[in-house]
Design an enzyme around this catalytic site. Structure first.
Site, PDB file in Angstrom:
ATOM      1  N   LEU A 109       0.839  -1.197   0.000  1.00 26.82           N
ATOM      2  CA  LEU A 109       0.000   0.000   0.000  1.00 26.82           C
ATOM      3  C   LEU A 109       0.876   1.250   0.000  1.00 26.82           C
ATOM      4  O   LEU A 109       1.917   1.295   0.664  1.00 26.82           O
ATOM      5  CB  LEU A 109      -0.904   0.021   1.230  1.00 26.82           C
ATOM      6  CG  LEU A 109      -1.813  -1.193   1.438  1.00 26.82           C
ATOM      7  CD1 LEU A 109      -2.856  -0.869   2.483  1.00 26.82           C
ATOM      8  CD2 LEU A 109      -2.458  -1.648   0.143  1.00 26.82           C
ATOM      9  N   GLY A 154       1.164  -5.174   1.298  1.00 28.49           N
ATOM     10  CA  GLY A 154       0.113  -5.260   0.276  1.00 28.49           C
ATOM     11  C   GLY A 154       0.585  -5.966  -0.989  1.00 28.49           C
ATOM     12  O   GLY A 154      -0.214  -6.556  -1.713  1.00 28.49           O
ATOM     13  N   ASN A 178       4.558  -7.690   6.650  1.00 31.31           N
ATOM     14  CA  ASN A 178       5.440  -7.114   7.671  1.00 31.31           C
ATOM     15  C   ASN A 178       4.805  -5.970   8.438  1.00 31.31           C
ATOM     16  O   ASN A 178       5.479  -5.232   9.140  1.00 31.31           O
ATOM     17  CB  ASN A 178       6.719  -6.620   6.996  1.00 31.31           C
ATOM     18  CG  ASN A 178       6.432  -5.559   5.934  1.00 31.31           C
ATOM     19  OD1 ASN A 178       5.487  -5.683   5.183  1.00 31.31           O
ATOM     20  ND2 ASN A 178       7.233  -4.515   5.903  1.00 31.31           N
ATOM     21  N   GLU A 179       3.499  -5.813   8.307  1.00 34.61           N
ATOM     22  CA  GLU A 179       2.854  -4.632   8.891  1.00 34.61           C
ATOM     23  C   GLU A 179       3.190  -4.445  10.368  1.00 34.61           C
ATOM     24  O   GLU A 179       3.419  -3.329  10.834  1.00 34.61           O
ATOM     25  CB  GLU A 179       1.326  -4.716   8.726  1.00 34.61           C
ATOM     26  CG  GLU A 179       0.830  -4.433   7.325  1.00 34.61           C
ATOM     27  CD  GLU A 179       0.903  -5.646   6.403  1.00 34.61           C
ATOM     28  OE1 GLU A 179       1.513  -6.658   6.798  1.00 34.61           O
ATOM     29  OE2 GLU A 179       0.367  -5.575   5.286  1.00 34.61           O
TER      30      GLU A 179
HETATM   31  C1  LIG Z   1       0.154   4.446   8.879  1.00 37.69           C
HETATM   32  C2  LIG Z   1      -0.892   3.491   9.279  1.00 37.69           C
HETATM   33  C3  LIG Z   1      -2.074   4.111   9.784  1.00 37.69           C
HETATM   34  C4  LIG Z   1      -3.139   3.443  10.136  1.00 37.69           C
HETATM   35  C5  LIG Z   1      -3.245   1.989  10.033  1.00 37.69           C
HETATM   36  C6  LIG Z   1      -4.327   1.658   9.127  1.00 37.69           C
HETATM   37  C7  LIG Z   1      -4.506   0.458   8.608  1.00 37.69           C
HETATM   38  C8  LIG Z   1      -3.650  -0.666   8.836  1.00 37.69           C
HETATM   39  C9  LIG Z   1      -3.568  -1.533   7.616  1.00 37.69           C
HETATM   40  C10 LIG Z   1      -2.155  -1.595   7.229  1.00 37.69           C
HETATM   41  C11 LIG Z   1      -1.936  -2.364   6.006  1.00 37.69           C
HETATM   42  C12 LIG Z   1      -0.815  -2.091   5.372  1.00 37.69           C
HETATM   43  C13 LIG Z   1      -0.411  -2.805   4.179  1.00 37.69           C
HETATM   44  C14 LIG Z   1       0.758  -2.177   3.490  1.00 37.69           C
HETATM   45  O1  LIG Z   1       0.998  -2.540   2.393  1.00 37.69           O
HETATM   46  S1  LIG Z   1       1.670  -0.969   4.255  1.00 37.69           S
HETATM   47  C15 LIG Z   1       3.054  -0.696   3.199  1.00 37.69           C
HETATM   48  C16 LIG Z   1       4.209  -1.452   3.707  1.00 37.69           C
HETATM   49  N1  LIG Z   1       5.254  -1.422   2.751  1.00 37.69           N
HETATM   50  C17 LIG Z   1       6.515  -1.613   3.105  1.00 37.69           C
HETATM   51  O2  LIG Z   1       6.843  -1.784   4.240  1.00 37.69           O
HETATM   52  C18 LIG Z   1       7.501  -1.541   1.989  1.00 37.69           C
HETATM   53  C19 LIG Z   1       8.494  -0.513   2.252  1.00 37.69           C
HETATM   54  N2  LIG Z   1       9.397  -0.416   1.134  1.00 37.69           N
HETATM   55  C20 LIG Z   1      10.475  -1.191   1.009  1.00 37.69           C
HETATM   56  O3  LIG Z   1      10.718  -2.095   1.762  1.00 37.69           O
HETATM   57  C21 LIG Z   1      11.394  -0.851  -0.137  1.00 37.69           C
HETATM   58  O4  LIG Z   1      11.059   0.390  -0.628  1.00 37.69           O
HETATM   59  C22 LIG Z   1      11.376  -1.885  -1.266  1.00 37.69           C
HETATM   60  C23 LIG Z   1      12.010  -3.196  -0.820  1.00 37.69           C
HETATM   61  C24 LIG Z   1       9.974  -2.154  -1.808  1.00 37.69           C
HETATM   62  C25 LIG Z   1      12.221  -1.324  -2.442  1.00 37.69           C
HETATM   63  O5  LIG Z   1      13.477  -0.994  -1.964  1.00 37.69           O
HETATM   64  P1  LIG Z   1      14.434  -0.048  -2.820  1.00 37.69           P
HETATM   65  O6  LIG Z   1      15.715   0.043  -2.085  1.00 37.69           O
HETATM   66  O7  LIG Z   1      14.467  -0.508  -4.223  1.00 37.69           O
HETATM   67  O8  LIG Z   1      13.675   1.347  -2.846  1.00 37.69           O
HETATM   68  P2  LIG Z   1      13.594   2.460  -1.701  1.00 37.69           P
HETATM   69  O9  LIG Z   1      14.765   3.359  -1.833  1.00 37.69           O
HETATM   70  O10 LIG Z   1      13.352   1.852  -0.388  1.00 37.69           O
HETATM   71  O11 LIG Z   1      12.266   3.203  -2.119  1.00 37.69           O
HETATM   72  C26 LIG Z   1      12.223   3.986  -3.297  1.00 37.69           C
HETATM   73  C27 LIG Z   1      11.192   5.070  -3.086  1.00 37.69           C
HETATM   74  O12 LIG Z   1       9.906   4.469  -2.924  1.00 37.69           O
HETATM   75  C28 LIG Z   1       9.302   4.911  -1.706  1.00 37.69           C
HETATM   76  N3  LIG Z   1       8.453   3.847  -1.137  1.00 37.69           N
HETATM   77  C29 LIG Z   1       8.829   2.650  -0.768  1.00 37.69           C
HETATM   78  N4  LIG Z   1       7.779   1.956  -0.305  1.00 37.69           N
HETATM   79  C30 LIG Z   1       6.721   2.770  -0.395  1.00 37.69           C
HETATM   80  C31 LIG Z   1       5.334   2.627  -0.060  1.00 37.69           C
HETATM   81  N5  LIG Z   1       4.831   1.485   0.447  1.00 37.69           N
HETATM   82  N6  LIG Z   1       4.515   3.645  -0.275  1.00 37.69           N
HETATM   83  C32 LIG Z   1       4.982   4.797  -0.793  1.00 37.69           C
HETATM   84  N7  LIG Z   1       6.300   5.000  -1.127  1.00 37.69           N
HETATM   85  C33 LIG Z   1       7.148   3.987  -0.927  1.00 37.69           C
HETATM   86  C34 LIG Z   1      10.503   5.187  -0.837  1.00 37.69           C
HETATM   87  O13 LIG Z   1      10.166   6.022   0.222  1.00 37.69           O
HETATM   88  C35 LIG Z   1      11.444   5.836  -1.817  1.00 37.69           C
HETATM   89  O14 LIG Z   1      10.992   7.150  -2.031  1.00 37.69           O
HETATM   90  P3  LIG Z   1      12.010   8.361  -2.012  1.00 37.69           P
HETATM   91  O15 LIG Z   1      12.644   8.358  -0.674  1.00 37.69           O
HETATM   92  O16 LIG Z   1      12.992   8.056  -3.107  1.00 37.69           O
HETATM   93  O17 LIG Z   1      11.158   9.554  -2.275  1.00 37.69           O
END
Ligand SMILES: CC/C=C\C/C=C\CCC/C=C/CC(=O)SCCNC(=O)CCNC(=O)[C@H](O)C(C)(C)COP(=O)(O)OP(=O)(O)OC[C@H]1O[C@@H](n2cnc3c(N)ncnc32)[C@H](O)[C@@H]1OP(=O)(O)O
Length: 476
Positions: A109, A154, A178-179
């Protein structure tokens, strides 16, 4: 953005809640003073590309939304529209989902969707997340995730929403829900899908610890089905798809049957049209979150007054508990007779299970300790009229009942004391057309009897429990 993720992990659940903009149950918005994040540019170029090979009936859906294919509202909308189109296209029988980005399948997400948005936008976003899952998990196509990069949260949900997962054999890529590690909660339907994939214990560990698995570890626990060299992920998916499509009726029968239980959850407890599945999913999630918030976890109305259970541990259990009890309009525990702090949570959880079982036992059917004092929970309601029915008799009957239910044209169940249409399937808690047989893919006489028996038994177990037509039956 990276800061948000880092801070999510650092601050933990309550930290994330306080740091990010959260819309409370009262619809208030409290924007964090600590983050001043800019909205990401919303590119107008397509985030999804679909190629349908008309000779094989297989579509490849490529996610192409840099940097990480995060699931924003725009992305999800486009994804769902494409899925819907393929679903309607009878020439399309198989779907492969993959990514055009190097190293990332999907980051899950889009965290920005959970920050500083209006309640309306949040509602839209969550509806889209649910739609993505409902459409994928309930698809009539055979679906394969060709996971050519990391796939957390997600992204993992999207993968386990498919029938089969092929991942690049690269230990640097990870996948998992991993949430918990981010201090947030995987919704219960994420959990259900994970349980269906890796089983209870692995899912429990996975969710409580918020584990991300390397590709080899993911294979070990069955989170993915196959590892192949990175440059062979798509071709292997295509080969595998041809095997899936060679199975007669795979995309209507076995495929669907297995999923009916999970998907039924999205309908159960909805007593009227005001509760759409997504509405219901949203409600339960809100409830779970509310119950699970440290500092709010006195859970007085559940009888749970203690903090000895860590949030993640608790969250996992509360979800089950919520599913058992949180039927709209029945969502207090008072009707179960548990009124005070004398019951510890584990004691309570254990009881609730037994309770559900007990509800079905003749001779104990007044259930005084559950607070059910009226005829609504008596066995007479189930067609058994008194103590003349021993347990074994009853159990035997229930078995017969299921079989009887399975014979087309005999499903009025006369020998069980059910004399009329009140014991038709619609009486079992199916209040609308969504719970009729056609909904399960079984549309009529084109199915042979044995086929029918098999299907309806599953259906009966799911839905046709006399007098127990609420969600509670699901956890047994
Ligand atoms: C806040 C909660 C509030 C209330 C709770 C409500 C409901 C609960 C339900 C929760 C359910 C959640 C489901 C989800 O999916 S939550 C999302 C979890 N995602 C992650 O943990 C993934 C995080 N990302 C990573 O691990 C890495 O980015 C990845 C391995 C995918 C890629 O690594 P890489 O080294 O290639 O890239 P990065 O340099 O890390 O990232 C590049 C840019 O992308 C941005 N980014 C990464 N992930 C996300 C994301 N999920 N959403 C938006 N943007 C994301 C990252 O920040 C980098 O951006 P910049 O810094 O370059 O601007």
């Amino acid at each position: 953005m990276a800061n948000v993720l880092r801070n999510s992990a650092k601050f933990g659940f309550s930290g994330v809640l306080s740091q990010l903009s959260i819309h409370s149950r009262h619809g208030r918005e409290c924007v964090s003073p600590c983050f001043s994040l800019q909205q990401r540019n919303n590119s107008t170029s397509p985030k999804i590309k679909v190629d349908l090979d008309s000779s094989t009936g297989v579509a490849v859906l490529r996610m192409q939304s840099p940097p990480v294919n995060s699931l924003s509202l725009d992305f999800l909308t486009e994804f769902c529209i494409n899925l819907e189109k393929l679903e309607m296209d009878r020439s399309c029988r198989g779907l492969i989902i993959t990514s055009t980005l190097s190293k990332v399948f999907s980051a899950g997400l889009d965290i920005m969707e959970m920050y500083g948005k209006s309640p309306e936008r949040c509602g839209e976003f969550w509806k889209a997340v649910q739609e993505m899952w409902l459409k994928l998990y309930g698809s009539n196509m055979a679906t394969i995730a060709a996971i050519n990069g990391s796939s957390p949260a997600g992204g993992c949900l999207m993968s386990i929403g498919c029938d089969y997962r092929i991942m690049a054999d690269n230990p640097r890529y990870s996948i998992g829900l991993n949430e918990t590690q981010l201090g947030i909660v995987a919704p219960f339907w994420f959990k259900d899908t994970l349980v269906n994939t890796v089983g209870n214990r692995a899912a429990e560990l996975s969710l409580e610890l918020g584990l991300l698995y390397s590709a080899p570890d993911a294979l070990k626990i069955g989170l993915v089905d196959q590892l192949v060299p990175e440059d062979q992920v798509l071709s292997t998916a295509q080969d595998t798809m041809s095997k899936w499509l060679a199975v007669p009726g795979q995309n209507t029968l076995s495929h669907w049957l297995y999923r009916v239980r999970t998907l039924s959850l999205s309908h159960t407890g909805c007593t009227g049209s005001e509760h759409s599945p997504s509405h219901w999913l949203y409600r339960v999630r809100t409830l779970s979150l509310t119950l699970a918030v440290p500092g709010q976890n006195t859970l007085s109305h559940t009888g749970c007054t203690r903090s000895e259970h860590s949030p993640s541990h608790w969250l996992y259990r509360v979800r089950t508990l919520s599913l058992t009890l949180a039927v709209p309009g029945q969502n207090t525990l008072s009707h179960t007779g548990c009124t005070g702090s004398e019951y510890s949570p584990s004691h309570w959880l254990y009881r609730v299970r037994i309770l559900s079982l007990t509800l079905a036992v003749p001779g104990q059917n007044t259930l005084p300790h559950t607070g059910c004092t009226g005829s609504e929970h008596s066995l007479s309601h189930t067609g058994c009229t008194g103590s003349e029915h021993s347990l074994s008799h009853w159990l035997y009957r229930v078995r017969i009942l299921s079989l009887t239910l399975a014979v087309p044209g005999q499903n009025t169940l006369p020998h069980t004391g059910c004399t009329g249409s009140e014991h038709s399937l619609s009486h079992t808690g199916c209040t609308g057309s969504e719970h009729t047989l056609p909904h399960t893919g079984c549309t009529g006489s084109e199915y042979s009897l044995s086929h029918w028996l098999y299907r309806v038994r599953t259906l009966s177990l799911t839905l046709a429990v006399p007098g127990q037509n609420t969600l509670s039956q699901y956890t047994l």
